[in-house]
Motif scaffolding. Structure first.
Motif, PDB file in Angstrom:
ATOM      1  N   LEU A 160       5.397  -8.608   5.671  1.00  0.00           N
ATOM      2  CA  LEU A 160       6.639  -8.909   4.960  1.00  0.00           C
ATOM      3  C   LEU A 160       6.507  -8.578   3.477  1.00  0.00           C
ATOM      4  N   LEU A 161       5.365  -8.945   2.866  1.00  0.00           N
ATOM      5  CA  LEU A 161       5.139  -8.599   1.465  1.00  0.00           C
ATOM      6  C   LEU A 161       5.129  -7.086   1.282  1.00  0.00           C
ATOM      7  N   ASP A 162       4.559  -6.363   2.244  1.00  0.00           N
ATOM      8  CA  ASP A 162       4.570  -4.901   2.190  1.00  0.00           C
ATOM      9  C   ASP A 162       6.004  -4.373   2.236  1.00  0.00           C
TER      10      ASP A 162
ATOM     11  N   SER B   9       2.757  -8.427  -7.040  1.00  0.00           N
ATOM     12  CA  SER B   9       1.923  -9.523  -7.524  1.00  0.00           C
ATOM     13  C   SER B   9       2.695 -10.800  -7.260  1.00  0.00           C
ATOM     14  N   CYS B  10       2.033 -11.825  -6.703  1.00  0.00           N
ATOM     15  CA  CYS B  10       2.822 -12.983  -6.290  1.00  0.00           C
ATOM     16  C   CYS B  10       2.047 -14.296  -6.366  1.00  0.00           C
TER      17      CYS B  10
ATOM     18  N   VAL C  45      -7.068 -13.720   4.385  1.00  0.00           N
ATOM     19  CA  VAL C  45      -6.637 -12.340   4.171  1.00  0.00           C
ATOM     20  C   VAL C  45      -7.023 -11.927   2.756  1.00  0.00           C
ATOM     21  N   SER C  46      -7.692 -10.811   2.623  1.00  0.00           N
ATOM     22  CA  SER C  46      -8.048 -10.296   1.310  1.00  0.00           C
ATOM     23  C   SER C  46      -6.854  -9.532   0.753  1.00  0.00           C
ATOM     24  N   ASP C  47      -6.080 -10.195  -0.086  1.00  0.00           N
ATOM     25  CA  ASP C  47      -4.845  -9.616  -0.619  1.00  0.00           C
ATOM     26  C   ASP C  47      -4.822  -9.862  -2.119  1.00  0.00           C
ATOM     27  N   MET C  48      -5.110  -8.843  -2.888  1.00  0.00           N
ATOM     28  CA  MET C  48      -5.188  -8.982  -4.336  1.00  0.00           C
ATOM     29  C   MET C  48      -3.835  -9.218  -4.990  1.00  0.00           C
TER      30      MET C  48
END
Length: 272
Positions: A92-94, A100-101, A120-123
């Motif tokens: 969904l973010l994609d 940035s969130c 989840v590795s999500d910078m």
């Protein structure tokens, strides 16, 4: 992607979403994750207030089976929050081009945010704001959910939910039936906290019928990242509604500290 309101297709479902404030290319985004009976509409006017006071964009979506999103399949699996974090939130973010969130979750939504940050590795995720989170089942909370079941069967709770959900029975039973399943008594996702690498703000009311301060202690004892806590005496399960001004001010200040840290000019001396 349309910034404002629309529908996005994720994991086989059409999910409604709403957006307020700056677009992701212009400012960081606060991503709202609703409670077990919530939806985009049930955030009411708060997303617009958050956008105005933080200067950040705000994105909310309704999970499958909630609000105007397509129905989910019942019975919902007992690991439905883990599945939401694993299979839905990142895509969904994609799809909505979030760059940035800060993840801001309430109740089940707070749990999903915590699971995502720890698994989840999500910078893109720069911070967590957790309203009345739960990382393990408590007898007190399960008793409150049984009471909600009686209110749904015999009271006016279904009529109230029908104003905000296209499929109120799916919304209610997807949440209620999972939590009262005997197998849920051993549910525990607290190990996700061990892997947080971003600052967090946890807000908990002392009169919350669904959870105790033990959930907050779990955060304080397990996270290696900076953790702030706001305890609200006499507040129930919805701090952002019951103490809107106080909670909003705390969130605004937390987001300002995050952005100040992100924008700091850190000098790294050259090695000799």
């Amino acid at each position: 992607m349309v910034w404002g309101a629309g529908v996005v297709k994720i994991a086989g479902h059409s999910l409604e979403y709403g957006c307020w404030g700056p677009e992701p290319s212009e400012a960081p985004t606060i991503v709202l994750l609703h409670e077990g009976l919530g939806s985009v509409g049930l955030w009411r006017t708060w997303p617009a207030l958050l956008a105005e006071q933080t200067g950040m964009g705000v994105l909310a979506y309704s999970r499958a089976g909630y609000g105007r999103s397509t129905p989910d399949t019942l019975p919902r699996p007992l690991d439905y929050m883990e599945r939401e974090a694993r299979d839905v939130l990142g895509p969904l973010l994609d799809a909505l081009e979030v760059q940035s969130c800060v993840l801001l979750g309430h109740s089940d939504g707070a749990t999903i945010a915590g699971i995502y940050a720890g698994s989840v590795s999500d910078m893109r995720v720069r911070g967590l704001i957790l309203l009345a989170p739960h990382f393990f089942a408590e007898a007190k909370g399960i008793e409150a959910i049984h009471a909600a079941g009686r209110a749904y069967a015999d009271g006016d709770l279904r009529d109230k939910l029908a104003r905000h959900h296209d499929t109120p029975d799916v919304a209610f039973h997807g949440w209620h039936d999972a939590w009262i399943d005997p197998g849920f008594a051993n549910w525990n996702v607290a190990d996700a906290i061990d892997h947080w690498r971003v600052p967090s703000l946890t807000i908990q009311g002392t009169a919350d019928p669904y959870g105790t301060f033990a959930q907050v202690h779990e955060v304080e004892e397990r996270t290696y990242a900076p953790a702030e806590v706001l305890v609200l005496d006499g507040c129930g399960h919805a701090p952002h509604q019951e103490r809107e001004a106080e909670v909003t001010a705390e969130i605004v200040a937390f987001c300002a500290r995050l952005q100040q840290f992100e924008n700091a000019d850190v000098h790294i001396p050259e090695s000799a």
